[in-house]
Design a protein around this motif. Sequence first.
Motif, PDB file in Angstrom:
ATOM      1  N   SER A  22      -3.975   6.363  -3.616  1.00 19.00           N
ATOM      2  CA  SER A  22      -3.146   5.624  -4.564  1.00 19.00           C
ATOM      3  C   SER A  22      -2.841   6.496  -5.769  1.00 19.00           C
ATOM      4  N   HIS A  24      -0.445   6.480  -9.655  1.00 12.86           N
ATOM      5  CA  HIS A  24       0.357   5.668 -10.563  1.00 12.86           C
ATOM      6  C   HIS A  24       1.389   6.528 -11.281  1.00 12.86           C
ATOM      7  N   LEU A 208       6.636  -8.646 -10.916  1.00 10.17           N
ATOM      8  CA  LEU A 208       5.659  -7.563 -10.877  1.00 10.17           C
ATOM      9  C   LEU A 208       6.413  -6.262 -10.619  1.00 10.17           C
ATOM     10  N   ARG A 209       6.110  -5.225 -11.382  1.00 14.49           N
ATOM     11  CA  ARG A 209       6.770  -3.933 -11.221  1.00 14.49           C
ATOM     12  C   ARG A 209       5.841  -2.857 -11.772  1.00 14.49           C
ATOM     13  N   PHE A 210       6.333  -1.670 -12.030  1.00 11.34           N
ATOM     14  CA  PHE A 210       5.499  -0.606 -12.574  1.00 11.34           C
ATOM     15  C   PHE A 210       4.909  -1.040 -13.923  1.00 11.34           C
ATOM     16  N   ASP A 212       2.113  -2.038 -12.171  1.00 14.80           N
ATOM     17  CA  ASP A 212       1.428  -2.746 -11.080  1.00 14.80           C
ATOM     18  C   ASP A 212       1.873  -2.194  -9.734  1.00 14.80           C
ATOM     19  N   ASP A 213       3.179  -1.971  -9.570  1.00 16.46           N
ATOM     20  CA  ASP A 213       3.696  -1.302  -8.380  1.00 16.46           C
ATOM     21  C   ASP A 213       4.016   0.140  -8.754  1.00 16.46           C
ATOM     22  N   GLN A 214       3.342   1.070  -8.120  1.00 16.85           N
ATOM     23  CA  GLN A 214       3.450   2.471  -8.530  1.00 16.85           C
ATOM     24  C   GLN A 214       4.832   3.062  -8.273  1.00 16.85           C
ATOM     25  N   PRO A 244       1.370  -3.533  -4.537  1.00 15.97           N
ATOM     26  CA  PRO A 244       0.450  -3.619  -5.681  1.00 15.97           C
ATOM     27  C   PRO A 244      -0.708  -4.564  -5.363  1.00 15.97           C
ATOM     28  N   SER A 245      -1.892  -4.194  -5.778  1.00 13.46           N
ATOM     29  CA  SER A 245      -3.057  -5.042  -5.490  1.00 13.46           C
ATOM     30  C   SER A 245      -2.927  -6.412  -6.146  1.00 13.46           C
ATOM     31  N   LYS A 246      -2.074  -6.499  -7.159  1.00 16.68           N
ATOM     32  CA  LYS A 246      -1.956  -7.760  -7.885  1.00 16.68           C
ATOM     33  C   LYS A 246      -1.354  -8.873  -7.028  1.00 16.68           C
TER      34      LYS A 246
END
Length: 519
Positions: A22, A24, A208-210, A212-214, A244-246
């Motif tokens: 992973s 970021h 949800l975005r960067f 949280d999402d790389q 994203p893990s979220k």
Amino acid sequence: MASNTISPLFFFFFLFLSFFPSSHSLSGYFIDCGSTSVTTHDGRTWQPDSAFVFSGINKNITDPVLDPTLSTVRSFPRALNRKFCYVVGPVFRTRRYMVRTTYYYGGVNGVQSPPVFDQIVDGTVWSMVNTTDDYDRGLTSYYEGVFEAKGKSISVCIGSNTYTDSDPFISALEVVLLGESLYNTTDFVNYGLRLVARHSFGYSGSNLRFPDDQFDRFWQPFGSSNLNVTNRTVSASGIWNLPPSKIFETELRTDQLEPLELNWPLISLPEANFTYYIALYFANDHPSSSDNSRVFSISLNGITYYHDLNATSAGHVVFASRWPLHGSTKITLTPSPQSKLGPLINGGELFHIVPLEARTLVRDVINLERVKSSLNNPPTDWIGDPCFPQQYRWTGITCSEGSRIRVITLNLTNMDLSGSLSPSIANLTALSGIWLGNNSLSGPIPDLSTLKLLEIVHLEDNNFSGEIPSSLGNLARLQELFLYNNNLTGEVPQSLTNNERLDLRIFPGNHLLGPPPPS
């Protein structure tokens, strides 16, 4: 890893092993269209677009906006079947990229409704842009796709179609490098992906975005009254698409041993023979599959998609590389007989699979670019792929058919061109006709002896100087050669005057030795 197959076209994989690191970091281009200065917003630097595009004009939005990238647009002239392109690079050839375009109309054209137009990636019509419904609700429209870089740059183009009633425009453009594992069962040599829906189920916050999402993908909320928030932690690096893990912190679920049904996506899909990439994400609170706490089967519109998924806290994705869908779509999660609890679901992605159009032979593209660079005022749509999409070919270009696409004619008559004619035109070896009459081109006529298929050359009414290349007489297929009204000097090659099959017109308007050929 386990797999299940019901036909040669549709493949399903159940993945939960951790073998992708992973990260970021966010790598790519973030272009604020119409802006003239560098700005920082949402933790990234947005570049003005002047280095990426060579047509259109900057316009300011008068509507109040919260996102500063929406305060300006680049507007392009309404011209049917002409494309205007951003060229983004350098990029890594054969790597895949997320391309996202953003549109907020803001009444910039002075008419009530936004224009409707096409957007194009590397010669393929990616989608139609219609922001009318979003604009009526005060919302921004964005479009997202995944494409493989075929060369050192990616072209993203706007094209006017018959639906357009005002000038097309664009607010922002992002081109983000993706991890090599993402969506890797797709044949990106022949296909691209156009996002239809991406949701975090049971979630009701903002997108949800960067970070949280790389890769800064947008995961929209898909809330419900049976919202459940958990504290589970899923290592999403174990799933090829690296969600994203979220998204695993919320879910739609039922603890009763009964089916869970949801209509997703919320839109009705076109009634056409389209196929889709589908990825559904699951994670249970229980770390082990041995207790059979949540075991369920998945079906789409009554057709089995995956059988007996035993969900654990490791996180799972079940996906199909190609699946036919149309109309409304219902996902049904049915508990298996051995399950102790009802099913759940955390997230989903749905992409329309876009067949890519062919591409013009690279050698022809390179040499046309050199011809373009020798002109002071080339056509504004000479950018992107010359031959594709077919309805958006470059002005003055015709192309061959078949598997090897070549440029076969060049007609820029009466286009107010100036500059010179690059010798690189002689490398367009499939040319059968050149029409450049009634312009202001100057300098020598290049050696065209390599153009063995050449039948017609019209260079009349320009400012060409120097001698007529004698090599023109060696072109066996040449039928017409019009050179009158230039500044040519020297002798007329006998190989031309002795050719009875050739319609040769070199007078008046030159300073050639010897009498004009008999009419």
